[in-house]
Design a protein around this motif. Structure first.
Motif, PDB file in Angstrom:
ATOM      1  N   VAL A  58     -17.852 -14.370 -41.163  1.00 36.61           N
ATOM      2  CA  VAL A  58     -17.813 -15.031 -42.468  1.00 36.61           C
ATOM      3  C   VAL A  58     -16.588 -15.942 -42.525  1.00 36.61           C
ATOM      4  N   ILE A  59     -16.804 -17.156 -43.006  1.00 40.86           N
ATOM      5  CA  ILE A  59     -15.682 -18.058 -43.254  1.00 40.86           C
ATOM      6  C   ILE A  59     -15.706 -18.426 -44.735  1.00 40.86           C
ATOM      7  N   SER A  60     -14.561 -18.823 -45.245  1.00 43.05           N
ATOM      8  CA  SER A  60     -14.478 -19.159 -46.675  1.00 43.05           C
ATOM      9  C   SER A  60     -15.211 -20.461 -46.963  1.00 43.05           C
ATOM     10  N   LYS A  61     -15.546 -20.649 -48.223  1.00 41.35           N
ATOM     11  CA  LYS A  61     -16.194 -21.893 -48.640  1.00 41.35           C
ATOM     12  C   LYS A  61     -15.295 -23.075 -48.309  1.00 41.35           C
TER      13      LYS A  61
ATOM     14  N   TYR B 276     -27.301 -22.306 -38.661  1.00 40.83           N
ATOM     15  CA  TYR B 276     -26.807 -21.056 -39.246  1.00 40.83           C
ATOM     16  C   TYR B 276     -27.606 -19.910 -38.640  1.00 40.83           C
ATOM     17  N   PHE B 277     -26.960 -19.130 -37.795  1.00 40.89           N
ATOM     18  CA  PHE B 277     -27.586 -17.960 -37.184  1.00 40.89           C
ATOM     19  C   PHE B 277     -27.322 -16.754 -38.078  1.00 40.89           C
ATOM     20  N   TRP B 278     -28.362 -15.993 -38.378  1.00 34.96           N
ATOM     21  CA  TRP B 278     -28.250 -14.881 -39.310  1.00 34.96           C
ATOM     22  C   TRP B 278     -29.203 -13.762 -38.892  1.00 34.96           C
ATOM     23  N   ALA B 279     -29.103 -12.638 -39.580  1.00 36.58           N
ATOM     24  CA  ALA B 279     -30.009 -11.504 -39.369  1.00 36.58           C
ATOM     25  C   ALA B 279     -30.263 -10.830 -40.710  1.00 36.58           C
ATOM     26  N   SER B 280     -31.479 -10.322 -40.872  1.00 41.38           N
ATOM     27  CA  SER B 280     -31.855  -9.685 -42.139  1.00 41.38           C
ATOM     28  C   SER B 280     -31.030  -8.433 -42.412  1.00 41.38           C
ATOM     29  N   TRP B 281     -30.562  -7.777 -41.363  1.00 40.10           N
ATOM     30  CA  TRP B 281     -29.794  -6.535 -41.500  1.00 40.10           C
ATOM     31  C   TRP B 281     -28.288  -6.787 -41.647  1.00 40.10           C
ATOM     32  N   CYS B 282     -27.885  -8.031 -41.670  1.00 38.16           N
ATOM     33  CA  CYS B 282     -26.464  -8.408 -41.647  1.00 38.16           C
ATOM     34  C   CYS B 282     -25.916  -8.584 -43.068  1.00 38.16           C
ATOM     35  N   GLY B 283     -25.075  -7.657 -43.504  1.00 36.86           N
ATOM     36  CA  GLY B 283     -24.454  -7.753 -44.824  1.00 36.86           C
ATOM     37  C   GLY B 283     -23.624  -9.015 -45.006  1.00 36.86           C
ATOM     38  N   PRO B 284     -22.728  -9.337 -44.047  1.00 28.25           N
ATOM     39  CA  PRO B 284     -21.926 -10.555 -44.193  1.00 28.25           C
ATOM     40  C   PRO B 284     -22.767 -11.835 -44.278  1.00 28.25           C
ATOM     41  N   CYS B 285     -23.956 -11.814 -43.699  1.00 28.66           N
ATOM     42  CA  CYS B 285     -24.829 -12.991 -43.789  1.00 28.66           C
ATOM     43  C   CYS B 285     -25.216 -13.254 -45.240  1.00 28.66           C
ATOM     44  N   GLN B 286     -25.335 -12.181 -46.032  1.00 24.13           N
ATOM     45  CA  GLN B 286     -25.669 -12.338 -47.445  1.00 24.13           C
ATOM     46  C   GLN B 286     -24.555 -13.091 -48.181  1.00 24.13           C
TER      47      GLN B 286
ATOM     48  N   LYS C 232     -29.011 -16.966 -26.926  1.00 25.05           N
ATOM     49  CA  LYS C 232     -28.354 -16.863 -25.620  1.00 25.05           C
ATOM     50  C   LYS C 232     -27.747 -18.205 -25.213  1.00 25.05           C
ATOM     51  N   GLN C 233     -28.500 -19.285 -25.399  1.00 22.53           N
ATOM     52  CA  GLN C 233     -28.036 -20.608 -24.999  1.00 22.53           C
ATOM     53  C   GLN C 233     -26.749 -20.992 -25.710  1.00 22.53           C
ATOM     54  N   TYR C 234     -26.636 -20.639 -26.987  1.00 20.50           N
ATOM     55  CA  TYR C 234     -25.456 -20.999 -27.767  1.00 20.50           C
ATOM     56  C   TYR C 234     -24.455 -19.855 -27.898  1.00 20.50           C
ATOM     57  N   GLN C 235     -24.624 -18.849 -27.065  1.00 16.22           N
ATOM     58  CA  GLN C 235     -23.678 -17.730 -26.933  1.00 16.22           C
ATOM     59  C   GLN C 235     -23.283 -17.123 -28.276  1.00 16.22           C
ATOM     60  N   VAL C 236     -24.310 -16.836 -29.081  1.00 15.34           N
ATOM     61  CA  VAL C 236     -24.075 -16.184 -30.363  1.00 15.34           C
ATOM     62  C   VAL C 236     -23.881 -14.699 -30.099  1.00 15.34           C
ATOM     63  N   GLU C 237     -22.680 -14.219 -30.380  1.00 13.81           N
ATOM     64  CA  GLU C 237     -22.366 -12.815 -30.118  1.00 13.81           C
ATOM     65  C   GLU C 237     -22.257 -11.998 -31.388  1.00 13.81           C
ATOM     66  N   GLY C 238     -22.161 -12.660 -32.514  1.00 12.50           N
ATOM     67  CA  GLY C 238     -22.085 -11.960 -33.789  1.00 12.50           C
ATOM     68  C   GLY C 238     -22.617 -12.860 -34.888  1.00 12.50           C
ATOM     69  N   VAL C 239     -23.079 -12.252 -35.955  1.00  8.48           N
ATOM     70  CA  VAL C 239     -23.580 -13.028 -37.088  1.00  8.48           C
ATOM     71  C   VAL C 239     -22.807 -12.634 -38.340  1.00  8.48           C
ATOM     72  N   PRO C 240     -22.677 -13.544 -39.276  1.00  6.92           N
ATOM     73  CA  PRO C 240     -23.207 -14.897 -39.270  1.00  6.92           C
ATOM     74  C   PRO C 240     -22.465 -15.784 -38.265  1.00  6.92           C
ATOM     75  N   ALA C 241     -23.176 -16.757 -37.729  1.00  7.44           N
ATOM     76  CA  ALA C 241     -22.583 -17.704 -36.788  1.00  7.44           C
ATOM     77  C   ALA C 241     -23.047 -19.112 -37.139  1.00  7.44           C
ATOM     78  N   LEU C 242     -22.166 -20.063 -36.926  1.00 12.96           N
ATOM     79  CA  LEU C 242     -22.479 -21.467 -37.185  1.00 12.96           C
ATOM     80  C   LEU C 242     -22.243 -22.274 -35.920  1.00 12.96           C
ATOM     81  N   ARG C 243     -23.130 -23.225 -35.673  1.00 10.54           N
ATOM     82  CA  ARG C 243     -22.949 -24.179 -34.581  1.00 10.54           C
ATOM     83  C   ARG C 243     -23.236 -25.560 -35.167  1.00 10.54           C
ATOM     84  N   LEU C 244     -22.285 -26.456 -35.043  1.00 15.69           N
ATOM     85  CA  LEU C 244     -22.473 -27.832 -35.496  1.00 15.69           C
ATOM     86  C   LEU C 244     -22.776 -28.670 -34.260  1.00 15.69           C
ATOM     87  N   ILE C 245     -23.952 -29.279 -34.268  1.00 14.95           N
ATOM     88  CA  ILE C 245     -24.446 -29.987 -33.091  1.00 14.95           C
ATOM     89  C   ILE C 245     -24.812 -31.414 -33.488  1.00 14.95           C
TER      90      ILE C 245
END
Length: 111
Positions: A94-97, A27-37, A69-82
């Motif tokens: 943001v995606i729904s529950k 889960y990629f996030w940022a403290s300044w990111c409202g949607p991450c909340q 950079k490696q996982y090409q995260v261009e916006g947050v929140p972002a999810l990568r399942l590895i």
């Protein structure tokens, strides 16, 4: 395995994600990111629901530019399942529950 969400950095990524035995949701996030909340409670729910089959880690994007950079995260929140160094799923925004749980069920029940 811990039921909680583990906070990691670029330095931890290889050990915690790429070498993990079970699939890992990053889960990629940022403290300044409202949607991450909005996403955080859903990430915690997934950590509780899937703790037996899935490891969940969160990574703040600003202090960890290498993995971002490696996982090409261009916006947050972002999810990568590895799983075992292979990217299975990628989302940004943001995606729904329901969508989150469906995405995880799809990959975890087929393995």
């Amino acid at each position: 395995m811990s039921k909680g969400v583990i906070t990691i950095t670029d330095a931890d990524f290889e050990t915690e994600v790429l070498k993990a035995e079970q699939p890992v949701l990053v889960y990629f996030w940022a403290s300044w990111c409202g949607p991450c909340q909005l996403m955080s409670p859903m990430i915690n729910l997934a950590a509780s629901k899937y703790s037996d089959r899935l490891k969940i880690v969160k990574m703040e994007i600003d202090p960890n530019p290498l993995t971002v950079k490696q996982y090409q995260v261009e916006g947050v929140p972002a999810l990568r399942l590895i799983k075992k160094n292979q990217l299975l799923e990628s989302t940004e925004g943001v995606i729904s529950k329901d969508k989150l749980l469906s995405l995880l069920d799809q990959h975890l029940n087929s393995n």
